[in-house]
Design a protein around this motif. Structure first.
Motif, mmCIF file in Angstrom:
data_model
loop_
_atom_site.group_PDB
_atom_site.id
_atom_site.type_symbol
_atom_site.label_atom_id
_atom_site.label_comp_id
_atom_site.label_asym_id
_atom_site.label_seq_id
_atom_site.Cartn_x
_atom_site.Cartn_y
_atom_site.Cartn_z
ATOM 1 N N ASP A 101 1.486 -6.374 8.158
ATOM 2 C CA ASP A 101 1.891 -5.049 8.600
ATOM 3 C C ASP A 101 3.310 -5.164 9.136
ATOM 4 O O ASP A 101 3.528 -5.659 10.245
ATOM 5 N N ASP B 66 -4.991 9.093 3.570
ATOM 6 C CA ASP B 66 -5.186 8.261 4.750
ATOM 7 C C ASP B 66 -5.198 6.798 4.326
ATOM 8 O O ASP B 66 -5.923 6.413 3.401
ATOM 9 N N SER B 67 -4.407 5.973 4.991
ATOM 10 C CA SER B 67 -4.301 4.570 4.614
ATOM 11 C C SER B 67 -5.588 3.795 4.854
ATOM 12 O O SER B 67 -5.717 2.651 4.417
ATOM 13 N N ARG C 148 -8.303 3.778 0.447
ATOM 14 C CA ARG C 148 -7.506 3.789 -0.784
ATOM 15 C C ARG C 148 -8.240 3.068 -1.903
ATOM 16 O O ARG C 148 -9.039 2.161 -1.659
ATOM 17 N N THR D 249 3.082 3.173 2.956
ATOM 18 C CA THR D 249 2.980 2.394 4.186
ATOM 19 C C THR D 249 3.923 1.203 4.122
ATOM 20 O O THR D 249 4.555 0.934 3.097
ATOM 21 N N LEU E 269 0.862 -1.165 0.000
ATOM 22 C CA LEU E 269 0.000 0.000 0.000
ATOM 23 C C LEU E 269 0.908 1.226 0.000
ATOM 24 O O LEU E 269 1.703 1.411 0.924
#
Length: 390
Positions: free
Chosen positions: A79, A115-116, A119, A63, A60
């Motif tokens: 993550d 803002d993640s 999207r 990020t 992403l």
């Protein structure tokens, strides 16, 4: 962290020909001379879990969240900042079987500052049709990540369909790439193992299509005057295109599976016909001959041709600085070869310069935000591997 010693193969011309097979060829294409790798590299490899038939991955933008598609119809994400493994809901139903299922995943780099939690997401997958037919599609939706270990896709809508849907479960291709200016989306559309439609520009089998970001045909496509679906086509005469990317100068390249021999790396040109199935430097699986490319056959020629095949999974041009001497080179994931194949590109010419043994079939390789390589092994239990210089 695991150190895989002697992973890099620094190949002399003789060793390279042996590793590719005596059938490694550039006849009919631009010169692609084999040379030694400029430096020997050792990779430090870190494992980040395993997945069920992973097919594609994408960070992403902006990020450290890496999203991974599984062919049977799931999306997971890692993550890297927290180490958490998360799941994604709202994934479409897929026609799973053979080479088909959930395919590529792509995000818009221009949204890196957003803002993640909201999207745009693009996915490709195989959709069932009537009378035992099926075909690849591309969908667009919004990715919402409101929890640490869970994201959802909202408003997913099919914006492009391979035409026509046909029987069988092979050669969907359905790789997605955006142009450097993000005005266009290119999608690879395989021949679906039907062969002859790749020479018939009234359908989109065996083609690369160029679309606007909403899936409509782009203005200026070479066959626009012929109407739909020809107005989507950018190039044709392709077989099974599993890798596509732009180099640093903005040239578009693709890599595709040949039959029994004849895997091809091609520089993609507007309105070009690459010859399949009329020409190939491979043969049919039953041994029947396919005429090789010749200088006067009227078709666009490959940059590199591999016989025996490498069976590419995908490809990516390396843009980072983490690995000395690799910037601008093309990295190809090898399924049959169980390797990463490194290709040096100079203008319209290309040559294989190294082959790095990975011990397992490699489905995908991409570059991470800081220049590390992220590799997916193929099949059930395929591992996610982080590669850094040793």
């Amino acid at each position: 962290m695991k150190r895989l010693s002697k992973l890099a193969a620094t190949l002399s011309p003789v060793a390279l020909l042996a590793s590719c097979g005596s059938g490694y060829s550039t006849e009919g294409g631009s010169e692609a001379v084999s040379t030694p790798a400029p430096t020997e590299l050792d990779f430090a490899i870190t494992e980040h879990g395993s997945f069920n038939e992973p097919w594609a991955s994408a960070f992403l933008p902006g990020t450290r969240m890496l999203f991974i598609t599984e062919k049977s119809g799931s999306i997971k994400f890692k993550d890297l900042a927290s180490g958490r493994l998360g799941t994604v809901s709202g994934v479409p139903a897929v026609d799973y079987g053979g080479q088909g299922g959930l395919g590529d995943i792509a995000f818009l780099p221009s949204e890196a500052g957003r803002d993640s939690s909201d999207r745009t997401i693009y996915l490709s997958w195989v959709e069932a049709g009537e009378d035992d037919t099926r075909g690849a599609v591309v969908g667009r939706g919004q990715l919402l990540c409101l929890q640490a270990d869970e994201c959802s896709i909202e408003g997913l809508k099919v914006i492009w369909r391979q035409a026509p849907k046909v029987t069988g479960r092979g050669h969907y291709s359905h790789r997605i790439i955006f142009s450097p200016d993000q005005q266009y989306m290119y999608v690879t559309s395989g021949d679906r193992q039907k062969m002859q439609p790749a020479q018939d520009a009234s359908n989109t089998l065996g083609t690369i299509v160029r679309l606007n970001l909403d899936g409509t045909p782009s203005a200026g496509n070479p066959l626009a005057a012929q109407g739909s679906p020809s107005d989507q086509i950018w190039s044709w005469g392709h077989r099974n295109l599993l890798g596509i990317d732009f180099d640093a100068s903005g040239q578009l390249w693709e890599i595709e599976h040949g039959p029994a021999g004849g895997d091809e790396l091609n520089l993609v040109k507007k309105g070009a016909n690459y010859g399949w199935p009329v020409r190939s430097d491979g043969d049919h699986y039953d041994g029947a001959n396919i005429p090789d490319h010749t200088a006067d056959d009227g078709f666009e020629k490959f940059a590199i041709n591999w016989t025996p095949v490498i069976a590419p999974g995908n490809m990516v041009f390396y843009r980072g600085d983490l690995f000395d001497g690799m910037k601008g080179d093309l990295l190809i994931s090898g399924l049959k070869t169980k390797a990463l194949i490194r290709v040096e590109v100079d203008g319209e010419d290309a040559r294989e310069v190294a082959r790095y043994d990975m011990d397992n079939r490699i489905r995908s390789v991409i570059e991470g935000p800081d220049g590390a390589l992220w590799v997916l092994e193929d099949g059930e239990g395929g591992r996610l591997l982080e590669l850094r210089p040793e």
